[in-house]
Design a protein around this motif. Sequence first.
Motif, mmCIF file in Angstrom:
data_model
loop_
_atom_site.group_PDB
_atom_site.id
_atom_site.type_symbol
_atom_site.label_atom_id
_atom_site.label_comp_id
_atom_site.label_asym_id
_atom_site.label_seq_id
_atom_site.Cartn_x
_atom_site.Cartn_y
_atom_site.Cartn_z
ATOM 1 N N GLY A 1 0.781 -1.076 -0.066
ATOM 2 C CA GLY A 1 0.065 0.128 0.040
ATOM 3 C C GLY A 1 0.906 1.344 -0.094
ATOM 4 N N ALA A 2 2.064 1.144 0.961
ATOM 5 C CA ALA A 2 2.986 2.425 0.653
ATOM 6 C C ALA A 2 3.577 2.792 -0.372
ATOM 7 N N VAL A 3 3.741 1.594 -1.317
ATOM 8 C CA VAL A 3 4.634 1.861 -2.536
ATOM 9 C C VAL A 3 3.622 2.417 -3.580
ATOM 10 N N LEU A 4 2.313 1.806 -3.411
ATOM 11 C CA LEU A 4 1.339 2.207 -4.379
ATOM 12 C C LEU A 4 1.242 3.664 -4.105
ATOM 13 N N VAL B 1 4.152 10.454 -6.682
ATOM 14 C CA VAL B 1 5.371 10.789 -7.876
ATOM 15 C C VAL B 1 4.441 10.989 -9.256
ATOM 16 N N ARG B 2 3.582 10.279 -9.628
ATOM 17 C CA ARG B 2 2.905 10.322 -10.896
ATOM 18 C C ARG B 2 1.802 10.955 -10.930
ATOM 19 N N GLY B 3 1.383 11.379 -9.929
ATOM 20 C CA GLY B 3 -0.171 12.069 -9.903
ATOM 21 C C GLY B 3 -0.207 13.125 -10.869
ATOM 22 N N ASP C 1 -4.312 14.762 -6.586
ATOM 23 C CA ASP C 1 -3.885 13.344 -6.524
ATOM 24 C C ASP C 1 -2.665 13.127 -5.504
ATOM 25 N N ARG C 2 -1.737 14.059 -5.827
ATOM 26 C CA ARG C 2 -0.668 13.903 -4.811
ATOM 27 C C ARG C 2 -1.131 14.086 -3.287
ATOM 28 N N ILE C 3 -2.203 14.900 -3.000
ATOM 29 C CA ILE C 3 -2.461 15.286 -1.632
ATOM 30 C C ILE C 3 -3.049 14.093 -1.159
#
Length: 86
Positions: free
Chosen positions: A15-18, A24-26, A31-33
């Motif tokens: 979950g943390a990796v996703l 990064v890619r948001g 999306d990043r927030i």
Amino acid sequence: MTVVAVLVTVLLTAGAVLALIRLVRGPSVLDRIVATDVLLAIVIVAIAAEAAWSRDATALPVLVVLSILGFVGSVSVARFATGKPR
């Protein structure tokens, strides 16, 4: 119990990796927030799982502070995203 601990660790790590990938890619700032909020929730769950596994309650104040930080951050971002001053 060791199998459960390994399974919880693997799921939290996945979950943390996703969440980091979305961070990064948001494509947008929102999306990043949201990814940052999810990452904070995963950290809170990981600390709580470790506290439950070791049966040590010294991490509870840290959990309270992180939970308040996540709530205040989510509310402030929601207010910022809607554009309403109040």
